[in-house]
Design a protein around this motif. Sequence first.
Motif, PDB file in Angstrom:
ATOM      1  N   GLU A 141       7.263 -68.012 -18.028  1.00  0.00           N
ATOM      2  CA  GLU A 141       6.045 -68.792 -18.213  1.00  0.00           C
ATOM      3  C   GLU A 141       6.216 -69.746 -19.384  1.00  0.00           C
ATOM      4  O   GLU A 141       6.367 -69.316 -20.522  1.00  0.00           O
ATOM      5  CB  GLU A 141       4.867 -67.841 -18.451  1.00  0.00           C
ATOM      6  N   GLN A 142       6.214 -71.047 -19.086  1.00  0.00           N
ATOM      7  CA  GLN A 142       6.453 -72.046 -20.125  1.00  0.00           C
ATOM      8  C   GLN A 142       5.264 -72.239 -21.066  1.00  0.00           C
ATOM      9  O   GLN A 142       5.411 -72.746 -22.171  1.00  0.00           O
ATOM     10  CB  GLN A 142       6.794 -73.401 -19.483  1.00  0.00           C
ATOM     11  N   HIS A 143       4.071 -71.830 -20.625  1.00  0.00           N
ATOM     12  CA  HIS A 143       2.865 -72.041 -21.426  1.00  0.00           C
ATOM     13  C   HIS A 143       2.417 -70.764 -22.134  1.00  0.00           C
ATOM     14  O   HIS A 143       2.101 -70.778 -23.309  1.00  0.00           O
ATOM     15  CB  HIS A 143       1.714 -72.538 -20.536  1.00  0.00           C
ATOM     16  N   GLY A 144       2.341 -69.663 -21.406  1.00  0.00           N
ATOM     17  CA  GLY A 144       1.737 -68.449 -21.946  1.00  0.00           C
ATOM     18  C   GLY A 144       2.714 -67.317 -22.124  1.00  0.00           C
ATOM     19  O   GLY A 144       3.871 -67.517 -22.500  1.00  0.00           O
ATOM     20  N   ASP A 145       2.242 -66.114 -21.834  1.00  0.00           N
ATOM     21  CA  ASP A 145       3.057 -64.922 -22.044  1.00  0.00           C
ATOM     22  C   ASP A 145       4.243 -64.888 -21.092  1.00  0.00           C
ATOM     23  O   ASP A 145       4.144 -65.294 -19.932  1.00  0.00           O
ATOM     24  CB  ASP A 145       2.213 -63.660 -21.826  1.00  0.00           C
ATOM     25  N   THR A 146       5.341 -64.399 -21.589  1.00  0.00           N
ATOM     26  CA  THR A 146       6.497 -64.152 -20.739  1.00  0.00           C
ATOM     27  C   THR A 146       7.148 -62.867 -21.228  1.00  0.00           C
ATOM     28  O   THR A 146       6.919 -62.409 -22.341  1.00  0.00           O
ATOM     29  CB  THR A 146       7.497 -65.331 -20.779  1.00  0.00           C
ATOM     30  N   ASP A 147       7.949 -62.261 -20.347  1.00  0.00           N
ATOM     31  CA  ASP A 147       8.642 -61.030 -20.734  1.00  0.00           C
ATOM     32  C   ASP A 147      10.123 -61.190 -20.435  1.00  0.00           C
ATOM     33  O   ASP A 147      10.596 -62.292 -20.140  1.00  0.00           O
ATOM     34  CB  ASP A 147       8.044 -59.806 -20.026  1.00  0.00           C
ATOM     35  N   THR A 148      10.861 -60.104 -20.514  1.00  0.00           N
ATOM     36  CA  THR A 148      12.318 -60.184 -20.348  1.00  0.00           C
ATOM     37  C   THR A 148      12.777 -59.865 -18.931  1.00  0.00           C
ATOM     38  O   THR A 148      13.979 -59.813 -18.677  1.00  0.00           O
ATOM     39  CB  THR A 148      12.997 -59.221 -21.326  1.00  0.00           C
ATOM     40  N   VAL A 149      11.836 -59.670 -17.997  1.00  0.00           N
ATOM     41  CA  VAL A 149      12.217 -59.280 -16.630  1.00  0.00           C
ATOM     42  C   VAL A 149      13.051 -60.360 -15.962  1.00  0.00           C
ATOM     43  O   VAL A 149      14.111 -60.081 -15.378  1.00  0.00           O
ATOM     44  CB  VAL A 149      10.956 -58.962 -15.793  1.00  0.00           C
ATOM     45  N   GLU A 150      12.586 -61.614 -16.034  1.00  0.00           N
ATOM     46  CA  GLU A 150      13.344 -62.700 -15.402  1.00  0.00           C
ATOM     47  C   GLU A 150      14.689 -62.912 -16.081  1.00  0.00           C
ATOM     48  O   GLU A 150      15.677 -63.279 -15.430  1.00  0.00           O
ATOM     49  CB  GLU A 150      12.539 -63.999 -15.422  1.00  0.00           C
ATOM     50  N   VAL A 151      14.746 -62.694 -17.381  1.00  0.00           N
ATOM     51  CA  VAL A 151      16.022 -62.816 -18.094  1.00  0.00           C
ATOM     52  C   VAL A 151      17.009 -61.792 -17.570  1.00  0.00           C
ATOM     53  O   VAL A 151      18.191 -62.099 -17.343  1.00  0.00           O
ATOM     54  CB  VAL A 151      15.817 -62.646 -19.611  1.00  0.00           C
ATOM     55  N   ALA A 152      16.546 -60.567 -17.352  1.00  0.00           N
ATOM     56  CA  ALA A 152      17.420 -59.510 -16.832  1.00  0.00           C
ATOM     57  C   ALA A 152      17.953 -59.879 -15.460  1.00  0.00           C
ATOM     58  O   ALA A 152      19.156 -59.699 -15.175  1.00  0.00           O
ATOM     59  CB  ALA A 152      16.653 -58.186 -16.778  1.00  0.00           C
ATOM     60  N   LYS A 153      17.087 -60.415 -14.586  1.00  0.00           N
ATOM     61  CA  LYS A 153      17.537 -60.829 -13.245  1.00  0.00           C
ATOM     62  C   LYS A 153      18.581 -61.933 -13.349  1.00  0.00           C
ATOM     63  O   LYS A 153      19.590 -61.932 -12.632  1.00  0.00           O
ATOM     64  CB  LYS A 153      16.340 -61.311 -12.428  1.00  0.00           C
ATOM     65  N   PHE A 154      18.332 -62.874 -14.230  1.00  0.00           N
ATOM     66  CA  PHE A 154      19.271 -63.977 -14.423  1.00  0.00           C
ATOM     67  C   PHE A 154      20.628 -63.469 -14.910  1.00  0.00           C
ATOM     68  O   PHE A 154      21.681 -63.871 -14.388  1.00  0.00           O
ATOM     69  CB  PHE A 154      18.673 -64.966 -15.424  1.00  0.00           C
TER      70      PHE A 154
END
Length: 468
Positions: A141-154
């Motif tokens: 999410e470029q604007h609000g909250d984000t977590d590390t889930v997408e980073v792990a998939k990447f």
Amino acid sequence: MSNLTLTFLAAAFLSLQLYGAEKVLPPNIVVFISDDHGMLDSEPYGATDIGTPNMAKLAAEGMKFTHAFVASPSCGPSRTALCTGLWPARNGAEPNHKAKNPDVKSLPPVLHALGYEVAAFGKVAHGNYGKDHGFDVLGGEQHGDTDTVEVAKFLNTRDASKPLCLFFGTRHPHVPWGENAGYDTATIKLPPKHVDTAATREQRARYCSDITRADNLLGELRALVKEKVPGNTLFIYTADHGGQWPFGKWNLYDAGIRIPFIAAWPGHLAPASTNDAMIAWPDLLPTFIELGGGTVPEGIDGKSFASVLLGKATTHRERIFTTHSGDGDFNVYPIRSVRARDWKYIRNLHPEFQHHTHISRSSNVTSGFNYWQSWLSAAESSPEAAAKVKRYSVRPAEELYDLKSDPNELHNLAAEPTQAERLQQMRVDMDAWMQQQGDKQTVFGKPLMIGEPLTMVDPGAGKKKKAK
């Protein structure tokens, strides 16, 4: 061929020269960026009332920089300066929420030309501007909250044979702050420029809680990187500017421009070490380019401090210049400053304007208006509170601070006869730099003049109403 194409080819060739013969890959680089987090608000920099165990662990494993600064104390200009290596007047993103000029080149493609995969997850650039900077991957999410889930998939699916430059940005501790996660409002410490009220302490506890939430994400990202990005990896924690408090964000005091910067790089940086070299955010990508074996593009403001990280130098900049040009009609107050190691000169370009921010002009209570009202109430009976409130909204044309004896910038020495020579020299430095930058000193938005009644700005509709 264009100059930029030639730069890319030269960078790639130099990378082969430096790393090809030894068959050693350039270092992976991971940068964690928090949002609105001042340097002093964490354990490694002396805070005893804020829990940041993962920052403390990172500092114990690496190097803590004590003199790291941003180019501007608001999100958009600061992050655009990071991505372009140019100060705001030269990249075009002077007020907040403005994109860089279309003809301005960004630096992630230079890293790509060196063989890096350059990825940004979460709030790295500002809002939708990530697409303008040439990242190979944009996620989260470029604007609000984000977590590390997408980073792990990447990280699970990327080509690990390529060196990685990964930026991860969290919204914390940007407003709106979450609920208090157990901080004691009675014992929490307030900066000396703040007015001590129950509402201030309540909001300070929420701010501290959001810093801890950012620290939790830092721990998650470090664990992911250790598991999925093996080998030679430089890991950095930093922030885009100081917290959204009076005299912090949107201001050129150190509470607004001085940020945490902690780097761990096993085999290169001594554990639990401290470095006082003066560095600035526009220097980051030039540093990464040099560490990657490339040549930093000519004509940018950023200067590589790779020699500092590699132990070949102990100093970097002698002066730090910072600018702020405004943030909508909430904050129409352009400021410039030059900071040496022990002295700072601030030029308020229009002292005839009232100084305000979202804190005092926004009708949205999450922006700080709720505790600001308690400051105004305290000022009715407390001369000390009244002085702080007045200092917030009415500024002199010039300010000069002895940072060694007055680190909180409480005593303006600009009118002191003993400082006349120093003041004049810093004026000259400021003038020369502004001319070099092509700074037009533009006023963005409609200012409130001294003596005019305060009006509020509706952040949703952009409408103004008479303050009560």
